[in-house]
Design an enzyme around this catalytic site. Sequence first.
Site, PDB file in Angstrom:
ATOM      1  N   HIS A   1      16.388   0.444   4.010  1.00  9.69           N
ATOM      2  CA  HIS A   1      17.731   0.679   3.491  1.00  9.69           C
ATOM      3  C   HIS A   1      17.993   2.180   3.504  1.00  9.69           C
ATOM      4  O   HIS A   1      17.105   2.976   3.192  1.00  9.69           O
ATOM      5  CB  HIS A   1      17.810   0.117   2.069  1.00  9.69           C
TER       6      HIS A   1
ATOM      7  N   ASN B   1      25.263   5.882   2.399  1.00  7.58           N
ATOM      8  CA  ASN B   1      24.684   4.616   1.919  1.00  7.58           C
ATOM      9  C   ASN B   1      25.754   3.529   2.003  1.00  7.58           C
ATOM     10  O   ASN B   1      26.732   3.556   1.262  1.00  7.58           O
ATOM     11  CB  ASN B   1      24.213   4.813   0.465  1.00  7.58           C
TER      12      ASN B   1
ATOM     13  N   CYS C   1      21.846  -3.259  -2.730  1.00 11.06           N
ATOM     14  CA  CYS C   1      21.157  -2.690  -1.555  1.00 11.06           C
ATOM     15  C   CYS C   1      20.144  -3.656  -0.965  1.00 11.06           C
ATOM     16  O   CYS C   1      19.772  -3.539   0.199  1.00 11.06           O
ATOM     17  CB  CYS C   1      20.469  -1.387  -1.930  1.00 11.06           C
TER      18      CYS C   1
END
Length: 335
Positions: free
Chosen positions: A262, A292, A113
């Site tokens: 993020h 995500n 990430c």
Amino acid sequence: MRRSIIAGVGGALPDRVVTNQELADMMDTSDAWIVERSGIRERRWVDCEMGGSDLALAASQQAVAQAGLSVKDIDCIVFATLSPDYNFPGSACLLQDLLELPGIAALDVRNQCSGFIYSLSVADAWIRCGQYDCVLVVGAEVHSTGLDKTTRGRDVTCLFGDGAGAVLLTAGDLGEVGERGLLSTHLHADGKYAKALWVEAPGSRLYPDRLNQQMLAEGKHYTQMQGRRVFSHAIKYLPQVILQGLTANGLSLDDMDLLVPHQANLRINEAAAKVLGISMDKVYSNIERYGNTTAASIPLALRDAEEEGRIHRGDLLVLASFGAGFTWASAVLRW
Ligand code: UT7
């Protein structure tokens, strides 16, 4: 003095939209649970053979066009992904071939990430030291072919989606660009938590086979996540690394026009905003549409935020991430 400028931004998503209800048809979950725990309403999944490099191609072309430059101007590619098309060679090489740029440098970054901000940091250092003038920084993931679509995998599968985002980083002289450009990046990791969010197999240390029937039966080739552990560390480190970036530049939260974090879980970003004492109006979110997308989430968010008129020339942006590794990072930039 040289500084890196984000000259263009782009994104690409597979056409297939997968709603929470579709997941509920595959496993024991519900739209209400997913929305309440994560803020996600739908995500995109590829529906044919397609790698992150293919999505990255479309995102890169958009970033280059937006910059008003040509693909031929790119002199280096940095590609962040945790779902490379193949174990090796890296996806940066595949993208370099798709862009028809033989000979230029192509680097894969594997920081999950935080991969996009780590990549931005590497590209920025290369630009500032004069090694390259125009670096394509891409984050791209195809998660959907590696998700356990049974109830066993529901905690992970409801969160992740496919997509790509890209920025074109060019060199600007401080005198010419004024305040514009990347001001700093701050990078962190703590490998003690490697197994809190990981895919174990296939792995070269698994002896004598990297992958066997037993591993497949146990689902070791799927992402394993200790969700609560990840969550609690994310809400601790995100505010810290955001403040670290602002403080290093003599700036404060009042100077920040938009936080582009993020997109892992809306609740994580809400909790981080609460710790920082800032309104969610200052925090960009598009997780409801894409889930995500790991390394792709920040450049995709930048692309969408700009298209939606949320960011303007001269705005002070803070990018921030937390994820597997654990890794966490921030970047401060003047748009
Ligand atoms: O980029 C970094 C990547 N990852 C993250 O940032 C993830 C961070 N963690 C999270 O976002 C959250 O921990 C989750 C969204 C994954 C889970 O939310 P939670 O509030 O921490 O739930 P939980 O894991 O404590 O699970 C609560 C219950 C459990 O059932 P029991 O044991 O209470 O009966 C789970 O089995 O919810 C169950 N559950 C589900 N139920 C319906 C877990 N996943 C699902 C699901 N649908 N998809």
